[in-house]
Design a protein around this motif. Structure first.
Motif, PDB file in Angstrom:
ATOM      1  N   ASP A   1       0.840  -1.194   0.000  1.00 43.77           N
ATOM      2  CA  ASP A   1       0.000   0.000   0.000  1.00 43.77           C
ATOM      3  C   ASP A   1       0.876   1.245   0.000  1.00 43.77           C
ATOM      4  OD1 ASP A   1      -2.225   1.691   0.233  1.00 43.77           O
ATOM      5  OD2 ASP A   1      -2.140   1.628   2.419  1.00 43.77           O
ATOM      6  N   ASP A   2       0.690   2.089  -1.016  1.00 47.60           N
ATOM      7  CA  ASP A   2       1.377   3.377  -1.074  1.00 47.60           C
ATOM      8  C   ASP A   2       0.555   4.347  -0.214  1.00 47.60           C
ATOM      9  OD1 ASP A   2       1.996   5.782  -3.752  1.00 47.60           O
ATOM     10  OD2 ASP A   2       2.830   5.651  -1.757  1.00 47.60           O
ATOM     11  N   ALA A   3       0.757   4.289   1.081  1.00 50.50           N
ATOM     12  CA  ALA A   3      -0.098   4.989   2.046  1.00 50.50           C
ATOM     13  C   ALA A   3      -0.175   6.492   1.821  1.00 50.50           C
ATOM     14  CB  ALA A   3       0.373   4.691   3.465  1.00 50.50           C
ATOM     15  N   ASN A   4       0.927   7.124   1.428  1.00 43.72           N
ATOM     16  CA  ASN A   4       0.907   8.572   1.242  1.00 43.72           C
ATOM     17  C   ASN A   4       0.615   8.986  -0.195  1.00 43.72           C
ATOM     18  OD1 ASN A   4       3.338   8.033   0.004  1.00 43.72           O
ATOM     19  ND2 ASN A   4       4.581   9.255   1.391  1.00 43.72           N
ATOM     20  N   GLY A   5       0.461   8.027  -1.093  1.00 41.70           N
ATOM     21  CA  GLY A   5       0.064   8.305  -2.466  1.00 41.70           C
ATOM     22  C   GLY A   5       1.087   9.038  -3.315  1.00 41.70           C
ATOM     23  N   ASP A   6       2.361   8.941  -2.953  1.00 40.90           N
ATOM     24  CA  ASP A   6       3.384   9.667  -3.722  1.00 40.90           C
ATOM     25  C   ASP A   6       3.928   8.884  -4.915  1.00 40.90           C
ATOM     26  OD1 ASP A   6       5.004   7.794  -2.457  1.00 40.90           O
ATOM     27  OD2 ASP A   6       6.368   9.272  -1.576  1.00 40.90           O
ATOM     28  N   GLY A   7       3.456   7.658  -5.104  1.00 37.62           N
ATOM     29  CA  GLY A   7       3.904   6.856  -6.239  1.00 37.62           C
ATOM     30  C   GLY A   7       5.165   6.060  -5.968  1.00 37.62           C
ATOM     31  N   LEU A   8       5.708   6.181  -4.767  1.00 35.41           N
ATOM     32  CA  LEU A   8       6.897   5.436  -4.361  1.00 35.41           C
ATOM     33  C   LEU A   8       6.620   4.748  -3.038  1.00 35.41           C
ATOM     34  CD1 LEU A   8       9.639   8.151  -5.065  1.00 35.41           C
ATOM     35  CD2 LEU A   8       9.086   6.168  -6.488  1.00 35.41           C
ATOM     36  N   TYR A   9       7.363   3.688  -2.777  1.00 37.14           N
ATOM     37  CA  TYR A   9       7.239   2.989  -1.499  1.00 37.14           C
ATOM     38  C   TYR A   9       8.372   3.412  -0.574  1.00 37.14           C
ATOM     39  CZ  TYR A   9       4.265  -0.056  -4.326  1.00 37.14           C
ATOM     40  OH  TYR A   9       3.303  -0.539  -5.158  1.00 37.14           O
ATOM     41  N   SER A  10       8.018   3.813   0.631  1.00 37.23           N
ATOM     42  CA  SER A  10       9.016   4.122   1.659  1.00 37.23           C
ATOM     43  C   SER A  10       9.397   2.817   2.360  1.00 37.23           C
ATOM     44  CB  SER A  10       8.430   5.092   2.688  1.00 37.23           C
ATOM     45  OG  SER A  10       7.410   4.437   3.440  1.00 37.23           O
ATOM     46  N   ILE A  11      10.423   2.875   3.162  1.00 32.61           N
ATOM     47  CA  ILE A  11      10.823   1.678   3.902  1.00 32.61           C
ATOM     48  C   ILE A  11       9.703   1.238   4.850  1.00 32.61           C
ATOM     49  CG2 ILE A  11      12.038   2.886   5.759  1.00 32.61           C
ATOM     50  CD1 ILE A  11      14.159   0.535   5.530  1.00 32.61           C
ATOM     51  N   ASP A  12       9.007   2.182   5.460  1.00 33.63           N
ATOM     52  CA  ASP A  12       7.911   1.828   6.366  1.00 33.63           C
ATOM     53  C   ASP A  12       6.755   1.174   5.608  1.00 33.63           C
ATOM     54  OD1 ASP A  12       9.266   2.746   8.640  1.00 33.63           O
ATOM     55  OD2 ASP A  12       8.468   4.783   8.390  1.00 33.63           O
ATOM     56  N   GLU A  13       6.428   1.694   4.425  1.00 35.14           N
ATOM     57  CA  GLU A  13       5.365   1.090   3.619  1.00 35.14           C
ATOM     58  C   GLU A  13       5.750  -0.329   3.205  1.00 35.14           C
ATOM     59  OE1 GLU A  13       3.461   5.111   1.588  1.00 35.14           O
ATOM     60  OE2 GLU A  13       5.208   4.173   0.639  1.00 35.14           O
ATOM     61  N   LEU A  14       7.008  -0.523   2.819  1.00 30.97           N
ATOM     62  CA  LEU A  14       7.462  -1.855   2.407  1.00 30.97           C
ATOM     63  C   LEU A  14       7.503  -2.828   3.578  1.00 30.97           C
ATOM     64  CD1 LEU A  14      10.260  -0.927  -0.130  1.00 30.97           C
ATOM     65  CD2 LEU A  14       8.072  -2.027  -0.644  1.00 30.97           C
ATOM     66  N   ARG A  15       7.818  -2.345   4.745  1.00 30.59           N
ATOM     67  CA  ARG A  15       7.904  -3.232   5.914  1.00 30.59           C
ATOM     68  C   ARG A  15       6.547  -3.793   6.326  1.00 30.59           C
ATOM     69  NH1 ARG A  15      12.552  -0.086   9.376  1.00 30.59           N
ATOM     70  NH2 ARG A  15      14.320  -1.161   8.416  1.00 30.59           N
ATOM     71  N   THR A  16       5.448  -3.229   5.818  1.00 31.77           N
ATOM     72  CA  THR A  16       4.148  -3.833   6.104  1.00 31.77           C
ATOM     73  C   THR A  16       4.014  -5.189   5.412  1.00 31.77           C
ATOM     74  OG1 THR A  16       3.002  -2.740   4.260  1.00 31.77           O
ATOM     75  CG2 THR A  16       3.034  -1.572   6.381  1.00 31.77           C
ATOM     76  N   VAL A  17       4.745  -5.379   4.310  1.00 31.71           N
ATOM     77  CA  VAL A  17       4.729  -6.638   3.572  1.00 31.71           C
ATOM     78  C   VAL A  17       6.015  -7.430   3.799  1.00 31.71           C
ATOM     79  CG1 VAL A  17       4.596  -7.653   1.258  1.00 31.71           C
ATOM     80  CG2 VAL A  17       3.189  -5.678   1.834  1.00 31.71           C
ATOM     81  N   PHE A  18       7.120  -6.714   3.953  1.00 32.42           N
ATOM     82  CA  PHE A  18       8.441  -7.327   4.151  1.00 32.42           C
ATOM     83  C   PHE A  18       8.992  -6.877   5.507  1.00 32.42           C
ATOM     84  CE2 PHE A  18       7.978  -6.115  -0.400  1.00 32.42           C
ATOM     85  CZ  PHE A  18       7.842  -7.384  -0.948  1.00 32.42           C
ATOM     86  N   PRO A  19       8.514  -7.434   6.619  1.00 29.29           N
ATOM     87  CA  PRO A  19       8.867  -6.920   7.952  1.00 29.29           C
ATOM     88  C   PRO A  19      10.361  -6.988   8.286  1.00 29.29           C
ATOM     89  CG  PRO A  19       7.537  -8.917   8.122  1.00 29.29           C
ATOM     90  CD  PRO A  19       7.580  -8.542   6.684  1.00 29.29           C
ATOM     91  N   ASP A  20      11.100  -7.851   7.627  1.00 27.46           N
ATOM     92  CA  ASP A  20      12.535  -7.986   7.904  1.00 27.46           C
ATOM     93  C   ASP A  20      13.404  -7.143   6.985  1.00 27.46           C
ATOM     94  OD1 ASP A  20      11.976  -9.803   9.953  1.00 27.46           O
ATOM     95  OD2 ASP A  20      12.016 -11.505   8.556  1.00 27.46           O
TER      96      ASP A  20
END
Length: 77
Positions: A24-43
């Motif tokens: 999920d691109d939570a902030n809608g900027d078209g890029l994934y932040s490390i926090d957004e990616l960690r929702t799927v890839f926690p490690d």
């Protein structure tokens, strides 16, 4: 004609990336932040995030994520 073919090919690649990842691109900027990616890839480590960010813009595009998945840098579940 080549422009249409390129658009279709690129669109298919981007669609494949988002279908695979479900990030999920939570902030809608078209890029994934490390926090957004960690929702799927926690490690996900900061070092791996930096390695994935091939254009060094501070975020991961759908294309960069697809390449990282294909290279085995990240794997969901």
């Amino acid at each position: 004609m080549r422009i249409i073919a390129l658009s279709i090919a690129t669109g298919g690649f981007v669609g494949m990336a988002t279908a695979q990842t479900m990030v999920d691109d939570a902030n809608g900027d078209g890029l994934y932040s490390i926090d957004e990616l960690r929702t799927v890839f926690p490690d996900l480590s900061e070092d791996t995030f930096v390695a994935m960010d091939t254009d060094a813009d501070g975020g991961i595009s759908a294309e960069e994520l697809a390449v990282a998945e294909q290279a085995g840098l990240v794997s969901a579940g």
